[in-house]
Design an enzyme around this catalytic site. Structure first.
Site, PDB file in Angstrom:
ATOM      1  NE  ARG A 168     -46.255 126.466 -76.950  1.00  0.00           N
ATOM      2  CZ  ARG A 168     -47.059 125.904 -76.055  1.00  0.00           C
ATOM      3  NH1 ARG A 168     -48.299 125.558 -76.383  1.00  0.00           N
ATOM      4  NH2 ARG A 168     -46.640 125.718 -74.819  1.00  0.00           N
ATOM      5  CB  SER A 242     -40.485 127.044 -74.589  1.00  0.00           C
ATOM      6  OG  SER A 242     -41.055 126.849 -73.330  1.00  0.00           O
ATOM      7  CD  GLU A 338     -42.917 127.957 -78.009  1.00  0.00           C
ATOM      8  OE1 GLU A 338     -42.871 126.843 -77.477  1.00  0.00           O
ATOM      9  OE2 GLU A 338     -43.215 128.992 -77.399  1.00  0.00           O
TER      10      GLU A 338
HETATM   11  C1  LIG Z   1     -40.664 134.424 -70.248  1.00  0.00           C
HETATM   12  C2  LIG Z   1     -41.545 133.925 -71.367  1.00  0.00           C
HETATM   13  C3  LIG Z   1     -42.455 132.915 -71.132  1.00  0.00           C
HETATM   14  C4  LIG Z   1     -43.294 132.446 -72.158  1.00  0.00           C
HETATM   15  N1  LIG Z   1     -44.168 131.438 -71.889  1.00  0.00           N
HETATM   16  C5  LIG Z   1     -44.985 130.972 -72.841  1.00  0.00           C
HETATM   17  C6  LIG Z   1     -45.915 129.911 -72.562  1.00  0.00           C
HETATM   18  O1  LIG Z   1     -46.031 129.435 -71.441  1.00  0.00           O
HETATM   19  N2  LIG Z   1     -46.689 129.465 -73.568  1.00  0.00           N
HETATM   20  C7  LIG Z   1     -46.619 129.990 -74.837  1.00  0.00           C
HETATM   21  O2  LIG Z   1     -47.364 129.517 -75.700  1.00  0.00           O
HETATM   22  N3  LIG Z   1     -45.769 130.984 -75.133  1.00  0.00           N
HETATM   23  C8  LIG Z   1     -44.941 131.496 -74.170  1.00  0.00           C
HETATM   24  N4  LIG Z   1     -44.058 132.503 -74.463  1.00  0.00           N
HETATM   25  C9  LIG Z   1     -43.989 133.030 -75.828  1.00  0.00           C
HETATM   26  C10 LIG Z   1     -44.796 134.334 -76.054  1.00  0.00           C
HETATM   27  O3  LIG Z   1     -45.062 134.967 -74.833  1.00  0.00           O
HETATM   28  C11 LIG Z   1     -46.119 134.094 -76.768  1.00  0.00           C
HETATM   29  O4  LIG Z   1     -45.900 133.433 -77.992  1.00  0.00           O
HETATM   30  C12 LIG Z   1     -46.892 135.385 -77.028  1.00  0.00           C
HETATM   31  O5  LIG Z   1     -48.173 135.101 -77.522  1.00  0.00           O
HETATM   32  C13 LIG Z   1     -46.186 136.314 -78.019  1.00  0.00           C
HETATM   33  O6  LIG Z   1     -46.880 137.551 -78.023  1.00  0.00           O
HETATM   34  P1  LIG Z   1     -46.214 138.866 -78.565  1.00  0.00           P
HETATM   35  O7  LIG Z   1     -47.268 139.913 -78.586  1.00  0.00           O
HETATM   36  O8  LIG Z   1     -44.998 139.170 -77.786  1.00  0.00           O
HETATM   37  O9  LIG Z   1     -45.846 138.422 -80.050  1.00  0.00           O
HETATM   38  P2  LIG Z   1     -44.593 138.904 -80.909  1.00  0.00           P
HETATM   39  O10 LIG Z   1     -43.363 138.269 -80.386  1.00  0.00           O
HETATM   40  O11 LIG Z   1     -44.617 140.375 -81.065  1.00  0.00           O
HETATM   41  O12 LIG Z   1     -44.958 138.227 -82.309  1.00  0.00           O
HETATM   42  C14 LIG Z   1     -44.932 136.824 -82.461  1.00  0.00           C
HETATM   43  C15 LIG Z   1     -45.406 136.499 -83.882  1.00  0.00           C
HETATM   44  O13 LIG Z   1     -46.771 136.878 -84.025  1.00  0.00           O
HETATM   45  C16 LIG Z   1     -46.920 137.871 -85.045  1.00  0.00           C
HETATM   46  N5  LIG Z   1     -47.923 138.828 -84.538  1.00  0.00           N
HETATM   47  C17 LIG Z   1     -47.924 139.487 -83.355  1.00  0.00           C
HETATM   48  N6  LIG Z   1     -49.054 140.210 -83.221  1.00  0.00           N
HETATM   49  C18 LIG Z   1     -49.780 140.016 -84.353  1.00  0.00           C
HETATM   50  C19 LIG Z   1     -51.048 140.476 -84.824  1.00  0.00           C
HETATM   51  N7  LIG Z   1     -51.813 141.310 -84.116  1.00  0.00           N
HETATM   52  N8  LIG Z   1     -51.473 140.053 -86.046  1.00  0.00           N
HETATM   53  C20 LIG Z   1     -50.722 139.228 -86.802  1.00  0.00           C
HETATM   54  N9  LIG Z   1     -49.519 138.745 -86.409  1.00  0.00           N
HETATM   55  C21 LIG Z   1     -49.063 139.138 -85.198  1.00  0.00           C
HETATM   56  C22 LIG Z   1     -45.542 138.468 -85.232  1.00  0.00           C
HETATM   57  O14 LIG Z   1     -45.387 138.988 -86.552  1.00  0.00           O
HETATM   58  C23 LIG Z   1     -44.657 137.270 -84.969  1.00  0.00           C
HETATM   59  O15 LIG Z   1     -44.597 136.459 -86.117  1.00  0.00           O
HETATM   60  C24 LIG Z   1     -43.212 133.000 -73.455  1.00  0.00           C
HETATM   61  C25 LIG Z   1     -42.293 134.047 -73.698  1.00  0.00           C
HETATM   62  C26 LIG Z   1     -41.478 134.504 -72.674  1.00  0.00           C
HETATM   63  C27 LIG Z   1     -40.514 135.627 -72.941  1.00  0.00           C
END
Ligand SMILES: Cc1cc2nc3c(=O)[nH]c(=O)nc-3n(C[C@H](O)[C@H](O)[C@H](O)COP(=O)(O)OP(=O)(O)OC[C@H]3O[C@@H](n4cnc5c(N)ncnc54)[C@H](O)[C@@H]3O)c2cc1C
Length: 342
Positions: A168, A242, A338
């Site tokens: 992570r 998580s 996380e």
């Molecule tokens: C129901 C649920 C289940 C999930 N299950 C999992 C799982 O099984 N495994 C897992 O690993 N995660 C899981 N997650 C967490 C999440 O889905 C992941 O971490 C996902 O990759 C986040 O993507 P996002 O686009 O929403 O990022 P955001 O929440 O928009 O951003 C997260 C971070 O990344 C940065 N960021 C986003 N895009 C960029 C970019 N293009 N360039 C630079 N920085 C950037 C943001 O500034 C922030 O710091 C889950 C979340 C939910 C709600």
């Protein structure tokens, strides 16, 4: 000031984070291409603002209003590249929806990403915390990415080593890479696909459905079904998946914990360390299903904190701290969140 009519002032970020926290942003700009991103950051007025890059908002906890510029990455585009003798390469723009991308690769007849089906968020965020589930992490299928450096105005290509992936974790969560904006990601998918059923729960679920020689599509469908059963849908109840990482402890610490808590759930890591199941620790402290104000612990999965309605980031933080304190008092292990706190 940037003359883009798309620039919005003082808006609620509630629709843009899966926790459904109603924090406000001073400025908000949705960028639908790399050119739009670069144009926005070429504007000195915008470039000097504190910046929050947002994808799907599924891994952030907004702890208060954001005083700067929210850059919402919404670039699109995906393509199959020739690759090499062993792997096909697939590239997607950072703003593509992750799950839709996984489905698209499967529709192209390409296996490899199926264990990561239904994870919310964007392609560009997948490398940030090296998303993982059911025995697969981004790094296992990663080829390279492109990232824009707002400081120099240049775009660079980074390979797996440059991304410094960990559990992570990656360089993008560390001081050295926090300023970079990922614009596209390329994955290397095997030409000769084999199922990855190392994760026992997934292997059992696949077997239960009578799949002796499952296809990548069947594994994806199984992952989707299991996830729908276990995890709350953010459309229905706000959450960020998580909330805590599984703590990694030394073999010695794990052994002494096992003497006191024989049913402790732990998984040996390749380097000999032990990963403890954070959900089990939280459950044992009696937190499953409990709430503190408007923030609560999901009754079916103790690792997931939820917004029961109208929770603020501070409410979630208060609950998280209470859980961390209880787990530490009982097990001597401090849980690490996380999601990224903003
Ligand atoms: C129901 C649920 C289940 C999930 N299950 C999992 C799982 O099984 N495994 C897992 O690993 N995660 C899981 N997650 C967490 C999440 O889905 C992941 O971490 C996902 O990759 C986040 O993507 P996002 O686009 O929403 O990022 P955001 O929440 O928009 O951003 C997260 C971070 O990344 C940065 N960021 C986003 N895009 C960029 C970019 N293009 N360039 C630079 N920085 C950037 C943001 O500034 C922030 O710091 C889950 C979340 C939910 C709600």
């Amino acid at each position: 000031m940037h003359s883009d009519p798309a620039l919005q002032h003082d808006i609620s970020l509630r629709p843009f984070n899966t926790f459904g926290i109603d924090a406000r942003a001073r400025l908000y700009l949705r960028v639908a291409s790399d050119a739009e991103l670069q144009a926005a950051l070429a504007d000195p007025e915008l470039a000097r603002r504190p910046r929050l890059v947002l994808g799907g908002g599924s891994n952030v906890l907004l702890t208060g209003d954001f005083p700067g510029l929210v850059l919402h990455i919404a670039s699109t585009g995906k393509e199959v590249l020739p690759g090499d003798t062993t792997h096909v390469h697939v590239r997607a723009a950072a703003g593509e929806n992750w799950h839709a991308f996984v489905q698209w690769t499967l529709a192209q007849g390409l296996g490899g990403l199926e264990n990561l089906a239904l994870i919310p968020g964007t392609v560009g965020a997948a490398p940030i915390q090296n998303i993982g589930a059911y025995g697969l992490e981004t790094k296992d299928v990663f080829h390279s990415l492109t990232a824009f450096d707002p400081g120099t105005g240049t775009t660079m290509t980074m390979d797996r080593a440059a991304c410094r992936f960990g559990y992570r974790d990656s360089i993008f969560k560390q001081e050295a890479g926090r300023h970079l904006i990922i614009t596209s990601v390329t994955f290397a998918l095997p030409r000769v696909w084999q199922p990855n059923l190392r994760y026992a729960e997934l292997a059992n679920a696949v077997a239960e459905q009578g799949f002796d020689a499952p296809t990548a599509r069947q594994i994806a469908d199984t992952v989707i079904a299991v996830r729908r059963r276990k995890l709350p849908d953010p459309e229905v109840i706000g959450n960020a998946g998580s909330f805590f990482k599984n703590p990694v402890v030394s073999a010695g610490q794990c052994a002494s914990l096992l003497e006191r808590f024989p049913t402790l759930v732990h998984h040996r890591q390749p380097d000999g360390s032990e990963k403890l199941a954070a959900g089990w620790l939280i459950d044992q402290c009696g937190w499953k299903g409990r709430s503190l104000g408007a923030a609560g612990v999901y009754p079916r999965q103790a690792l997931v904190l939820v917004n029961n309605g109208g929770a603020t980031g501070a409410d979630v933080q208060r609950l998280a701290r209470a859980i961390q304190d209880d787990v530490e008092a009982r097990y001597g292990v401090r849980l690490e969140p996380e999601p990224v706190f903003v």
